[in-house]
Design a protein around this motif. Structure first.
Motif, PDB file in Angstrom:
ATOM      1  N   ALA A 291      -0.412  -7.384   8.798  1.00 25.40           N
ATOM      2  CA  ALA A 291      -1.348  -7.085   7.718  1.00 25.40           C
ATOM      3  C   ALA A 291      -1.780  -5.640   7.866  1.00 25.40           C
ATOM      4  O   ALA A 291      -2.101  -5.193   8.976  1.00 25.40           O
ATOM      5  CB  ALA A 291      -2.549  -8.028   7.760  1.00 25.40           C
ATOM      6  N   PHE A 292      -1.805  -4.906   6.773  1.00 28.99           N
ATOM      7  CA  PHE A 292      -2.184  -3.508   6.846  1.00 28.99           C
ATOM      8  C   PHE A 292      -2.791  -3.056   5.516  1.00 28.99           C
ATOM      9  O   PHE A 292      -2.628  -3.699   4.477  1.00 28.99           O
ATOM     10  CB  PHE A 292      -0.992  -2.625   7.212  1.00 28.99           C
ATOM     11  CG  PHE A 292       0.236  -2.821   6.354  1.00 28.99           C
ATOM     12  CD1 PHE A 292       0.434  -2.048   5.228  1.00 28.99           C
ATOM     13  CD2 PHE A 292       1.179  -3.778   6.699  1.00 28.99           C
ATOM     14  CE1 PHE A 292       1.564  -2.210   4.442  1.00 28.99           C
ATOM     15  CE2 PHE A 292       2.331  -3.963   5.912  1.00 28.99           C
ATOM     16  CZ  PHE A 292       2.507  -3.166   4.779  1.00 28.99           C
ATOM     17  N   SER A 293      -3.487  -1.943   5.603  1.00 35.78           N
ATOM     18  CA  SER A 293      -4.139  -1.370   4.431  1.00 35.78           C
ATOM     19  C   SER A 293      -3.405  -0.103   4.020  1.00 35.78           C
ATOM     20  O   SER A 293      -2.981   0.678   4.865  1.00 35.78           O
ATOM     21  CB  SER A 293      -5.601  -1.056   4.782  1.00 35.78           C
ATOM     22  OG  SER A 293      -6.248  -0.433   3.681  1.00 35.78           O
ATOM     23  N   VAL A 294      -3.234   0.088   2.726  1.00 38.94           N
ATOM     24  CA  VAL A 294      -2.576   1.285   2.201  1.00 38.94           C
ATOM     25  C   VAL A 294      -3.568   2.038   1.329  1.00 38.94           C
ATOM     26  O   VAL A 294      -4.127   1.470   0.378  1.00 38.94           O
ATOM     27  CB  VAL A 294      -1.337   0.919   1.361  1.00 38.94           C
ATOM     28  CG1 VAL A 294      -0.709   2.176   0.770  1.00 38.94           C
ATOM     29  CG2 VAL A 294      -0.330   0.158   2.192  1.00 38.94           C
ATOM     30  N   SER A 295      -3.780   3.291   1.646  1.00 36.00           N
ATOM     31  CA  SER A 295      -4.681   4.120   0.850  1.00 36.00           C
ATOM     32  C   SER A 295      -3.959   4.654  -0.351  1.00 36.00           C
ATOM     33  O   SER A 295      -2.914   5.310  -0.225  1.00 36.00           O
ATOM     34  CB  SER A 295      -5.214   5.279   1.701  1.00 36.00           C
ATOM     35  OG  SER A 295      -6.014   6.141   0.911  1.00 36.00           O
ATOM     36  N   ILE A 296      -4.459   4.364  -1.549  1.00 33.65           N
ATOM     37  CA  ILE A 296      -3.798   4.815  -2.786  1.00 33.65           C
ATOM     38  C   ILE A 296      -4.726   5.731  -3.582  1.00 33.65           C
ATOM     39  O   ILE A 296      -4.450   6.028  -4.753  1.00 33.65           O
ATOM     40  CB  ILE A 296      -3.365   3.625  -3.640  1.00 33.65           C
ATOM     41  CG1 ILE A 296      -4.560   2.718  -3.965  1.00 33.65           C
ATOM     42  CG2 ILE A 296      -2.253   2.844  -2.967  1.00 33.65           C
ATOM     43  CD1 ILE A 296      -4.234   1.620  -4.953  1.00 33.65           C
ATOM     44  N   ALA A 297      -5.806   6.150  -3.008  1.00 33.76           N
ATOM     45  CA  ALA A 297      -6.759   7.027  -3.700  1.00 33.76           C
ATOM     46  C   ALA A 297      -6.233   8.463  -3.702  1.00 33.76           C
ATOM     47  O   ALA A 297      -5.805   8.969  -2.680  1.00 33.76           O
ATOM     48  CB  ALA A 297      -8.127   6.968  -3.026  1.00 33.76           C
ATOM     49  N   GLY A 298      -6.286   9.102  -4.879  1.00 34.53           N
ATOM     50  CA  GLY A 298      -5.937  10.525  -4.984  1.00 34.53           C
ATOM     51  C   GLY A 298      -4.486  10.835  -4.757  1.00 34.53           C
ATOM     52  O   GLY A 298      -3.653  10.003  -4.572  1.00 34.53           O
TER      53      GLY A 298
END
Length: 298
Positions: A291-298
């Motif tokens: 499980a992981f988080s992906v930053s998609i901001a900016g």
């Protein structure tokens, strides 16, 4: 971003049986490929394993399926037609993206039949003006938008000399990928799919992507990359992008990857699970999970 999306990745189906192929069809490099099938692949890539995987994939109820090439063995028109029948039994074109592999485009006559039989599953882009590119490259990358996810399909498959299984994208395809990803709306999860490994050194030179080094710079804007070709399931990095390879769908250790993608602003939460055929043939067991988080901001 979509609220929830289940994406499944499979590869290297090698689903066709060459036992009824006419001898006149086995010419040139196809003689070597046929010999390889007769000695090894016909004993390893079995319809029963593939059917078990197809049932497991359908039971998982994916929103979309990505197939990263090598659906067949020798790129014969009859094989490409047979693979189209298999795809139709799995799901309609709006729920599947196929990126060709080296076995799908095995010879010069493969692409016309591939485009004819698999057209809907390739999601080809319109041809824009005149180009010096080969016809099997000039309409890639393909592009599918699923809510806040954009899938980009590359074609690394191409006819190669005897004994070679390398891939090549070309400058035009890489430039178009860069442009498409740059045009994606802010907050888009960008997923790139291709057959060959996108990172130099992962495969031997004979089986590598010839332009992996320049591709690496383009993938700086990607979040996830999916590929096959190696007949193994591995995960690694290409810059900031997470890369996931999946093993063959028709061998005794057949596998598929499942990605459950959930919006959790400003990031996207991804749960990846690798499902591998049980040794007793009784189904598919969880082989790996992350499980992981992906930053998609900016």
């Amino acid at each position: 971003m979509c609220h929830a999306m289940r994406l499944i990745h499979i590869s290297d189906l090698h689903l066709t049986d060459l036992s009824t192929v006419e001898p006149r069809e086995i010419r040139g490099k196809r003689r070597l490929g046929y010999a390889s099938w007769h000695r090894r692949r016909r004993h390893r890539c079995l319809a029963a394993h593939l059917e078990a995987l197809r049932r497991a994939v359908r039971d998982a109820q994916p929103d979309f399926i990505v197939i990263t090439g090598d659906l067949i063995h020798l790129g014969l028109p009859s094989e490409l037609a047979a693979a189209a029948d298999w795809l139709e039994a799995l799901a309609p074109p709006h729920r599947i993206m196929v990126t060709p592999g080296n076995h799908d485009l095995y010879a010069k006559d493969s692409w016309a039949a591939c485009e004819r039989h698999w057209g809907g599953y390739l999601h080809l882009s319109p041809t824009v003006g005149e180009t010096q590119e080969a016809p099997f490259r000039n309409r890639f990358p393909s592009q599918v938008r699923l809510g806040g996810i954009e899938l980009y399909g590359l074609n690394s498959g191409c006819p190669t000399p005897w004994g070679a299984a390398w891939g090549h994208l070309g400058v035009g395809q890489r430039q178009r990928l860069r442009c498409l990803m740059g045009q994606a709306p802010v907050g888009t999860l960008k997923v790139v799919a291709l057959h060959h490994a996108p990172v130099p050194g992962v495969m031997s030179r004979r089986r590598a992507l010839a332009d992996a080094r320049p591709l690496k710079a383009v993938l700086a804007d990607a979040h996830l990359v999916l590929h096959g070709h190696g007949h193994w399931s591995r995960s690694y990095r290409c810059g900031q992008a997470r890369v996931f390879a999946v093993g063959s769908a028709s061998t005794a250790d057949a596998a598929f990857r499942q990605f459950d993608i959930q919006e959790s602003a400003p990031d996207v939460q991804v749960r990846m699970s690798l499902h591998v055929r049980s040794a007793d043939g009784g189904g598919f067991a969880l082989g790996e999970e992350a499980a992981f988080s992906v930053s998609i901001a900016g």
